[in-house]
Design an enzyme around this catalytic site. Structure first.
Site, PDB file in Angstrom:
ATOM      1  N   HIS A   7       0.829  -1.212   0.000  1.00 64.50           N
ATOM      2  CA  HIS A   7       0.000   0.000   0.000  1.00 64.50           C
ATOM      3  C   HIS A   7       0.853   1.247   0.000  1.00 64.50           C
ATOM      4  O   HIS A   7       2.040   1.210   0.328  1.00 64.50           O
ATOM      5  CB  HIS A   7      -0.983   0.035   1.182  1.00 64.50           C
ATOM      6  N   HIS A  79       4.007   7.015   3.858  1.00 64.78           N
ATOM      7  CA  HIS A  79       4.957   5.911   3.671  1.00 64.78           C
ATOM      8  C   HIS A  79       4.517   4.990   2.546  1.00 64.78           C
ATOM      9  O   HIS A  79       3.372   5.054   2.074  1.00 64.78           O
ATOM     10  CB  HIS A  79       5.165   5.111   4.967  1.00 64.78           C
ATOM     11  N   GLU A 130       7.645   0.966   5.079  1.00 59.25           N
ATOM     12  CA  GLU A 130       7.102  -0.074   5.939  1.00 59.25           C
ATOM     13  C   GLU A 130       7.310  -1.412   5.252  1.00 59.25           C
ATOM     14  O   GLU A 130       7.118  -1.521   4.034  1.00 59.25           O
ATOM     15  CB  GLU A 130       5.592   0.171   6.149  1.00 59.25           C
TER      16      GLU A 130
HETATM   17 CO    CO Z   1       1.090   1.243   6.319  1.00 58.04          CO
END
Ligand code: CO
Length: 134
Positions: A7, A79, A130
């Site tokens: 994502h 992020h 991440e």
């Molecule tokens: Co995230």
């Protein structure tokens, strides 16, 4: 080592407005808001055919998103999340290469109920990264 883009996260100052933009203007499929007290955020996922957008809204006084929104009052990209097969193997390889893992270096359970880690943006082209074990 890294796999799919899981994502892209966007911090937003108004979650309802952001949901309306993605659902009504862009015509995307939007999940219900989910509070993540361990991470200090309320999360909504926008489900796209090839990835997801994670809308982040501050939850609680110590939310890590608050300072970001003070610097970016209109919201902004927060992020990127890449998938890895084994998060501890990935972490050890990155640390050996000199990358900085945020926090205590131990994976936490993220918004999908899977282990996640965050990597210092200065080590990755100015982007907070991440990693999520899938
Ligand atoms: Co995230």
């Amino acid at each position: 080592m890294i796999g799919r883009l899981n994502h892209v996260a966007i911090a937003v100052p108004d979650l309802e407005a952001a949901v309306a933009t993605y659902r009504d203007v862009l015509g995307a499929k939007v999940t219900a808001p989910c509070d993540e007290p361990d991470h200090g955020v309320t999360v909504v996922f926008i489900e796209l055919p090839n990835t997801k957008i994670e809308l982040l809204y501050p939850l609680g006084e110590n939310s890590p998103i608050r300072a970001f929104l003070e610097k970016n009052p209109a919201g902004g990209q927060h992020h990127l999340c890449y998938e890895v097969e084994d998060i501890r193997v990935a972490r050890d390889r990155l640390v050996a290469a000199g990358a900085r893992v945020l926090g205590d270096g131990e994976p936490k359970i993220g918004a999908h109920g899977k282990p996640v880690l965050f990597l210092h943006p200065k080590d990755f082209c100015g982007t907070l990264v991440e990693l999520e074990q899938v």
